[in-house]
Design a protein around this motif. Structure first.
Motif, PDB file in Angstrom:
ATOM      1  N   ILE A 113      -3.906  11.241   9.016  1.00 45.23           N
ATOM      2  CA  ILE A 113      -5.218  11.564   9.101  1.00 45.23           C
ATOM      3  C   ILE A 113      -5.759  10.521   9.807  1.00 45.23           C
ATOM      4  O   ILE A 113      -6.606  10.725  10.811  1.00 45.23           O
ATOM      5  CB  ILE A 113      -5.711  11.828   7.764  1.00 45.23           C
ATOM      6  CG1 ILE A 113      -5.045  13.072   7.304  1.00 45.23           C
ATOM      7  CG2 ILE A 113      -7.559  12.296   8.067  1.00 45.23           C
ATOM      8  CD1 ILE A 113      -5.435  13.486   5.865  1.00 45.23           C
ATOM      9  N   ILE A 114      -5.840   9.122   9.466  1.00 46.93           N
ATOM     10  CA  ILE A 114      -6.541   7.988   9.756  1.00 46.93           C
ATOM     11  C   ILE A 114      -5.631   7.261  10.604  1.00 46.93           C
ATOM     12  O   ILE A 114      -4.498   6.956  10.036  1.00 46.93           O
ATOM     13  CB  ILE A 114      -7.350   7.340   8.683  1.00 46.93           C
ATOM     14  CG1 ILE A 114      -8.177   8.170   7.985  1.00 46.93           C
ATOM     15  CG2 ILE A 114      -7.909   6.095   9.275  1.00 46.93           C
ATOM     16  CD1 ILE A 114      -8.441   7.569   6.761  1.00 46.93           C
ATOM     17  N   ASN A 115      -6.017   6.725  11.565  1.00 47.21           N
ATOM     18  CA  ASN A 115      -5.265   5.717  12.588  1.00 47.21           C
ATOM     19  C   ASN A 115      -6.142   4.255  12.282  1.00 47.21           C
ATOM     20  O   ASN A 115      -7.258   4.024  12.534  1.00 47.21           O
ATOM     21  CB  ASN A 115      -5.515   5.926  13.902  1.00 47.21           C
ATOM     22  CG  ASN A 115      -4.421   7.316  14.288  1.00 47.21           C
ATOM     23  OD1 ASN A 115      -3.265   7.336  13.595  1.00 47.21           O
ATOM     24  ND2 ASN A 115      -4.709   7.893  15.321  1.00 47.21           N
ATOM     25  N   ASP A 116      -5.012   3.321  11.807  1.00 44.48           N
ATOM     26  CA  ASP A 116      -5.662   1.923  11.664  1.00 44.48           C
ATOM     27  C   ASP A 116      -5.110   0.961  12.382  1.00 44.48           C
ATOM     28  O   ASP A 116      -3.939   0.698  12.608  1.00 44.48           O
ATOM     29  CB  ASP A 116      -5.200   1.502  10.127  1.00 44.48           C
ATOM     30  CG  ASP A 116      -5.857   0.162   9.602  1.00 44.48           C
ATOM     31  OD1 ASP A 116      -6.637  -0.406  10.669  1.00 44.48           O
ATOM     32  OD2 ASP A 116      -5.958  -0.342   8.650  1.00 44.48           O
ATOM     33  N   THR A 117      -5.849   0.591  13.415  1.00 47.44           N
ATOM     34  CA  THR A 117      -5.287  -0.284  14.648  1.00 47.44           C
ATOM     35  C   THR A 117      -5.436  -2.005  14.011  1.00 47.44           C
ATOM     36  O   THR A 117      -6.479  -2.291  13.695  1.00 47.44           O
ATOM     37  CB  THR A 117      -6.182  -0.439  15.846  1.00 47.44           C
ATOM     38  OG1 THR A 117      -6.166   0.809  16.273  1.00 47.44           O
ATOM     39  CG2 THR A 117      -5.650  -1.400  16.844  1.00 47.44           C
ATOM     40  N   LEU A 118      -4.044  -2.305  13.534  1.00 49.54           N
ATOM     41  CA  LEU A 118      -4.121  -3.638  12.995  1.00 49.54           C
ATOM     42  C   LEU A 118      -4.661  -4.842  13.951  1.00 49.54           C
ATOM     43  O   LEU A 118      -4.417  -4.779  15.068  1.00 49.54           O
ATOM     44  CB  LEU A 118      -2.767  -4.040  12.551  1.00 49.54           C
ATOM     45  CG  LEU A 118      -2.283  -3.399  11.360  1.00 49.54           C
ATOM     46  CD1 LEU A 118      -2.427  -1.990  11.409  1.00 49.54           C
ATOM     47  CD2 LEU A 118      -0.646  -3.975  10.865  1.00 49.54           C
ATOM     48  N   GLN A 119      -5.369  -5.690  13.209  1.00 53.91           N
ATOM     49  CA  GLN A 119      -5.919  -6.856  14.068  1.00 53.91           C
ATOM     50  C   GLN A 119      -5.009  -8.117  13.854  1.00 53.91           C
ATOM     51  O   GLN A 119      -4.578  -8.347  12.917  1.00 53.91           O
ATOM     52  CB  GLN A 119      -7.301  -7.287  13.633  1.00 53.91           C
ATOM     53  CG  GLN A 119      -8.253  -6.030  13.585  1.00 53.91           C
ATOM     54  CD  GLN A 119      -8.588  -5.426  15.223  1.00 53.91           C
ATOM     55  OE1 GLN A 119      -8.940  -6.522  15.986  1.00 53.91           O
ATOM     56  NE2 GLN A 119      -8.136  -4.277  15.118  1.00 53.91           N
ATOM     57  N   LYS A 120      -4.819  -8.783  14.968  1.00 54.08           N
ATOM     58  CA  LYS A 120      -4.129 -10.127  14.954  1.00 54.08           C
ATOM     59  C   LYS A 120      -4.988 -11.345  14.172  1.00 54.08           C
ATOM     60  O   LYS A 120      -6.280 -11.401  14.215  1.00 54.08           O
ATOM     61  CB  LYS A 120      -3.787 -10.651  16.420  1.00 54.08           C
ATOM     62  CG  LYS A 120      -3.012 -12.091  16.330  1.00 54.08           C
ATOM     63  CD  LYS A 120      -2.704 -12.325  17.669  1.00 54.08           C
ATOM     64  CE  LYS A 120      -3.701 -12.892  18.519  1.00 54.08           C
ATOM     65  NZ  LYS A 120      -3.467 -13.390  19.795  1.00 54.08           N
ATOM     66  N   THR A 121      -4.418 -11.850  13.202  1.00 56.07           N
ATOM     67  CA  THR A 121      -4.973 -12.894  12.401  1.00 56.07           C
ATOM     68  C   THR A 121      -3.998 -14.131  12.408  1.00 56.07           C
ATOM     69  O   THR A 121      -2.776 -14.151  12.557  1.00 56.07           O
ATOM     70  CB  THR A 121      -5.167 -12.397  11.075  1.00 56.07           C
ATOM     71  OG1 THR A 121      -6.021 -13.072  10.386  1.00 56.07           O
ATOM     72  CG2 THR A 121      -3.828 -11.987  10.146  1.00 56.07           C
ATOM     73  N   PHE A 122      -4.564 -15.366  12.018  1.00 55.57           N
ATOM     74  CA  PHE A 122      -4.007 -16.454  11.724  1.00 55.57           C
ATOM     75  C   PHE A 122      -4.366 -16.953  10.213  1.00 55.57           C
ATOM     76  O   PHE A 122      -5.370 -17.052   9.745  1.00 55.57           O
ATOM     77  CB  PHE A 122      -4.251 -17.456  12.478  1.00 55.57           C
ATOM     78  CG  PHE A 122      -4.015 -18.893  12.497  1.00 55.57           C
ATOM     79  CD1 PHE A 122      -2.692 -19.312  13.403  1.00 55.57           C
ATOM     80  CD2 PHE A 122      -4.379 -19.786  11.629  1.00 55.57           C
ATOM     81  CE1 PHE A 122      -2.083 -20.463  12.975  1.00 55.57           C
ATOM     82  CE2 PHE A 122      -3.795 -21.065  11.537  1.00 55.57           C
ATOM     83  CZ  PHE A 122      -2.777 -21.575  12.313  1.00 55.57           C
ATOM     84  N   ASN A 123      -3.066 -17.220   9.477  1.00 53.96           N
ATOM     85  CA  ASN A 123      -3.131 -17.572   8.195  1.00 53.96           C
ATOM     86  C   ASN A 123      -2.005 -18.645   7.979  1.00 53.96           C
ATOM     87  O   ASN A 123      -0.669 -18.077   7.867  1.00 53.96           O
ATOM     88  CB  ASN A 123      -3.107 -16.384   7.068  1.00 53.96           C
ATOM     89  CG  ASN A 123      -2.987 -17.021   5.697  1.00 53.96           C
ATOM     90  OD1 ASN A 123      -2.788 -18.058   5.349  1.00 53.96           O
ATOM     91  ND2 ASN A 123      -3.758 -15.925   5.043  1.00 53.96           N
ATOM     92  N   MET A 124      -2.160 -20.051   7.636  1.00 54.54           N
ATOM     93  CA  MET A 124      -0.879 -20.972   7.241  1.00 54.54           C
ATOM     94  C   MET A 124      -0.241 -20.632   6.185  1.00 54.54           C
ATOM     95  O   MET A 124       0.700 -21.360   6.114  1.00 54.54           O
ATOM     96  CB  MET A 124      -1.782 -22.384   7.468  1.00 54.54           C
ATOM     97  CG  MET A 124      -1.836 -22.660   8.711  1.00 54.54           C
ATOM     98  SD  MET A 124      -0.765 -22.754  10.098  1.00 54.54           S
ATOM     99  CE  MET A 124       0.460 -24.144   9.242  1.00 54.54           C
ATOM    100  N   ASN A 125      -0.804 -19.906   5.143  1.00 53.19           N
ATOM    101  CA  ASN A 125       0.028 -19.465   4.153  1.00 53.19           C
ATOM    102  C   ASN A 125       1.413 -18.552   4.132  1.00 53.19           C
ATOM    103  O   ASN A 125       2.337 -18.591   3.479  1.00 53.19           O
ATOM    104  CB  ASN A 125      -0.676 -18.956   3.029  1.00 53.19           C
ATOM    105  CG  ASN A 125      -2.063 -19.689   2.465  1.00 53.19           C
ATOM    106  OD1 ASN A 125      -1.770 -21.048   2.442  1.00 53.19           O
ATOM    107  ND2 ASN A 125      -3.055 -19.046   2.078  1.00 53.19           N
TER     108      ASN A 125
END
Length: 293
Positions: free
Chosen positions: A85-97
């Motif tokens: 039903i819903i489309n979620d376009t994932l966002q690029k992120t930065f996390n050193m963990n």
């Protein structure tokens, strides 16, 4: 076994040349170029957003350094998760963990029990797809505790008693996280299980602390152990059969790496379109234990 036989043959030839010929000779071995493929490690937890790590596969004889690792990360992909039903376009992120520290994360769809989640990736001029289900979490945990191991002053393993439901075909993956020590959940060693041998039964098992990609080396005396004073969150997860097949074969390959007596195996993937890796839905139940005598 063909690959191993060729390696042993090469070693034998080189050894013979060393014994019977005092002159130096240059031996050139032509190694075929490996096909560049997209590697996916994606997941969506119950009540959590989707996370997808995208890299390229590393050549078998490739040199591993910081530049090589950075170049393996795919940073220009389009990643979409849908629940139908819903489309979620994932966002690029930065996390050193995390490792690698660059990945894609959703912000519209949270995982729910019983729902199917469809993954679509456009990367390197190709389209890759997969789907997974979040199953009910394994809530039949009877107890969890810490016990110091023999010949150790303060180091030991976390133990648990689990009641497997009567229906056959249940699959589990386990993670732990030490509060104030681990920034993310780490899979325990041999983290993937099915109920083939304990279906419908109560069973007791220990958990050896897994190695975070940012954690201790095998030479550290605390490697694999929890310690008196640790507060440990145990993350019990239900997974579907395709996810189980991937993690079973992937862990088998990781833990037998370098062992010439192990039969090479093919890692099973649920990524369609020529990619490698996995897209997993996790039904999550957590419990906490304080490590003490």
């Amino acid at each position: 076994m063909r690959k191993i036989d060729n390696i042993f043959t090469l070693i034998f030839v080189m050894f013979s040349l060393f014994i019977f010929d005092s002159c130096e000779k240059n031996i050139t071995v032509d190694v075929p170029e490996s096909e560049e493929k997209v590697v996916v490690e994606g997941s969506i937890d119950l009540n959590g957003y989707a996370m997808v790590f995208l890299t390229k596969n590393l050549p078998y004889f490739g040199v591993i350094d910081s530049t090589m690792i950075y170049n393996l990360i795919i940073q220009d992909a389009t990643v979409v998760v849908s629940d139908g039903i819903i489309n979620d376009t994932l966002q690029k992120t930065f996390n050193m963990n995390y490792f690698p520290p660059i990945y894609y994360i959703g912000n519209k769809i949270k995982g729910e029990v019983g729902k199917r989640y469809f993954l679509t990736i456009n990367a390197m001029g190709k389209t890759f797809t997969s789907e997974t289900t979040i199953l009910p979490p394994p809530i039949l945990i009877d107890s969890v505790w810490f016990k110091v191991e023999q010949n150790q002053d303060s180091l030991g393993y976390v133990w648990s008693i689990f009641n497997d439901p009567p229906e056959p075909g249940n699959f589990y993956r386990l993670f732990t996280k030490r509060i104030s020590k681990d920034s993310v959940f780490c899979p325990i060693f041999f983290s993937i299980y099915d109920d083939k041998y304990f279906n419908g039964q109560q069973f007791q098992f220990s958990m050896m602390r897994g190695a975070s990609s940012l954690g201790l080396s095998e030479e550290d005396p605390e490697f694999g152990f929890y310690k008196i004073g640790d507060t440990v969150i145990v993350k019990y997860c239900s997974v579907d059969k395709p996810s189980y097949d991937f993690w079973r074969t992937a862990e088998g390959e990781m833990y037998s790496s370098g062992n010439p007596f192990m039969t090479p195996s093919q890692i099973v993937t649920n990524i369609v379109g020529g990619g490698l890796g996995v897209w997993t839905g996790y039904g999550v139940f957590t419990d906490t234990v304080i490590c003490k005598y």
